[in-house]
Scaffold this active site. Sequence first.
Site, PDB file in Angstrom:
ATOM      1  N   GLU A  61      31.870  -6.643 -18.270  1.00  0.00           N
ATOM      2  CA  GLU A  61      31.003  -6.300 -19.405  1.00  0.00           C
ATOM      3  C   GLU A  61      30.884  -4.785 -19.553  1.00  0.00           C
ATOM      4  O   GLU A  61      30.613  -4.071 -18.585  1.00  0.00           O
ATOM      5  CB  GLU A  61      29.619  -6.901 -19.192  1.00  0.00           C
ATOM      6  N   THR A 114      33.145  -2.772 -19.881  1.00  0.00           N
ATOM      7  CA  THR A 114      34.296  -2.110 -19.266  1.00  0.00           C
ATOM      8  C   THR A 114      35.404  -1.869 -20.283  1.00  0.00           C
ATOM      9  O   THR A 114      36.245  -0.991 -20.072  1.00  0.00           O
ATOM     10  CB  THR A 114      34.861  -2.957 -18.116  1.00  0.00           C
ATOM     11  N   LEU A 165      28.790 -14.629 -28.268  1.00  0.00           N
ATOM     12  CA  LEU A 165      30.029 -15.390 -28.190  1.00  0.00           C
ATOM     13  C   LEU A 165      31.071 -14.862 -29.167  1.00  0.00           C
ATOM     14  O   LEU A 165      32.081 -15.500 -29.429  1.00  0.00           O
ATOM     15  CB  LEU A 165      29.766 -16.880 -28.445  1.00  0.00           C
ATOM     16  N   SER A 220      31.132 -14.125 -32.570  1.00  0.00           N
ATOM     17  CA  SER A 220      31.398 -14.696 -33.887  1.00  0.00           C
ATOM     18  C   SER A 220      32.102 -13.683 -34.774  1.00  0.00           C
ATOM     19  O   SER A 220      32.908 -14.064 -35.638  1.00  0.00           O
ATOM     20  CB  SER A 220      30.085 -15.157 -34.528  1.00  0.00           C
ATOM     21  N   SER A 221      31.823 -12.397 -34.564  1.00  0.00           N
ATOM     22  CA  SER A 221      32.453 -11.368 -35.392  1.00  0.00           C
ATOM     23  C   SER A 221      33.958 -11.311 -35.155  1.00  0.00           C
ATOM     24  O   SER A 221      34.748 -11.248 -36.103  1.00  0.00           O
ATOM     25  CB  SER A 221      31.816 -10.008 -35.126  1.00  0.00           C
ATOM     26  N   ASP A 252      37.139  -8.644 -27.359  1.00  0.00           N
ATOM     27  CA  ASP A 252      36.816  -9.856 -28.109  1.00  0.00           C
ATOM     28  C   ASP A 252      37.993 -10.304 -28.967  1.00  0.00           C
ATOM     29  O   ASP A 252      38.344 -11.487 -29.009  1.00  0.00           O
ATOM     30  CB  ASP A 252      35.589  -9.620 -28.984  1.00  0.00           C
TER      31      ASP A 252
END
Length: 385
Positions: free
Chosen positions: A34, A36, A128, A130-131, A175
């Site tokens: 996270e 990173t 989670l 969504s973008s 992401d």
Amino acid sequence: MDPVASAEHLFAERYGRRPAGVWSAPGRVNLIGEHTDYNDGFVFPFAIDKRTTVALGDRDDRLIRVASTFSPDVVELHIDELSPDAVSGWAAYPLGVAWALGEFGADLAHVRGVDLHIDSDVPVGAGLSSSAALECAVALALDEHWGLGFDRPTLAKVGRLAENRVVGAPTGIMDQSASLLGEHDAGVFLDCRSLDADVIPLGFAASGLSLLVIDTKVEHAHSTGGYAARRASCEAGARALGVESLRDLHVGDLARAQEVLDDETFRRVRHVVTENQRVLDTVRSLREHGAGSIGPMLDASHVSMRDDFEISVPELDLAVETAQANGAIGARMTGGGFGGAAIALVIDALVPVITKAVGAAFAEHGYRAPAIFTVHASQGARRDA
């Protein structure tokens, strides 16, 4: 109605004709790693079985129109008017992707306009991503429909640029990479400096394990101050220590860092340095000892985010502590922080036990009831029809 039929129906309802195609991309859970990614470090997310679907229809002019099930508005923009400042709100995601494709060399002067309709079952505000699901579904749809020929790592960069420049969220590339590169029952071990990605089998089902998501319903917004402030601290720490990024530091460098940096900046740096090591340890432990061995890394990651990076909230802490107290192998908050979701790796038989315990703990503390569900590692972005 299955997602493809639903997407086709919604498109026809909005635009009065059938779409030319349907594409989808998943949200993601970050198993570990996270904050990173924008420090050129290591991350280990996986794509989940909740997806954003984009139905696309061709036009005979150069307008892009976007509509969705989560907004009554249809937003339209001429392709020649695409720019980082041309649009705001939810439409900045799909229109930002169209602009970013041009920034990566797509010849947008010779493509026709499109109508897009967007639907999703990825929870918004839960950490989670969504973008990224939206960005990657649109990027893949436009790439294929316009015949651009970009590979998936490039489309991940397109999504990141759209989010950074158009939406205004200073996120890294994790992401989008997870959403585009994910595979069934596997995580994406990503080196955010080289962008080398290795798909690592998770083996949760074979080990009798489930990954439980605890959505606290505390919404966060990456484009607001907390995320940007953490990124600025990391950049300041790297400058003070004379390195290009915090990726260049190792656990053995922390003693010197503590001498050079103020306490807050040091703790921000310590989180990133130790989190990078935890990602490496998690991947190695999965390979050598299986899924049941990674709990200590998940637990330590949460402590680091809570105490050093200070991005947790009481609801996330309660979710993690309750899951651990009721038998979770490991648990941590996931996502950018300041709200969103926690994850817990649990034995299948304990899913209902932990679900009930977390719900009861939230009620006892007067918190809003969380949404608790399991997720499974899923295939990345794809054309569905």
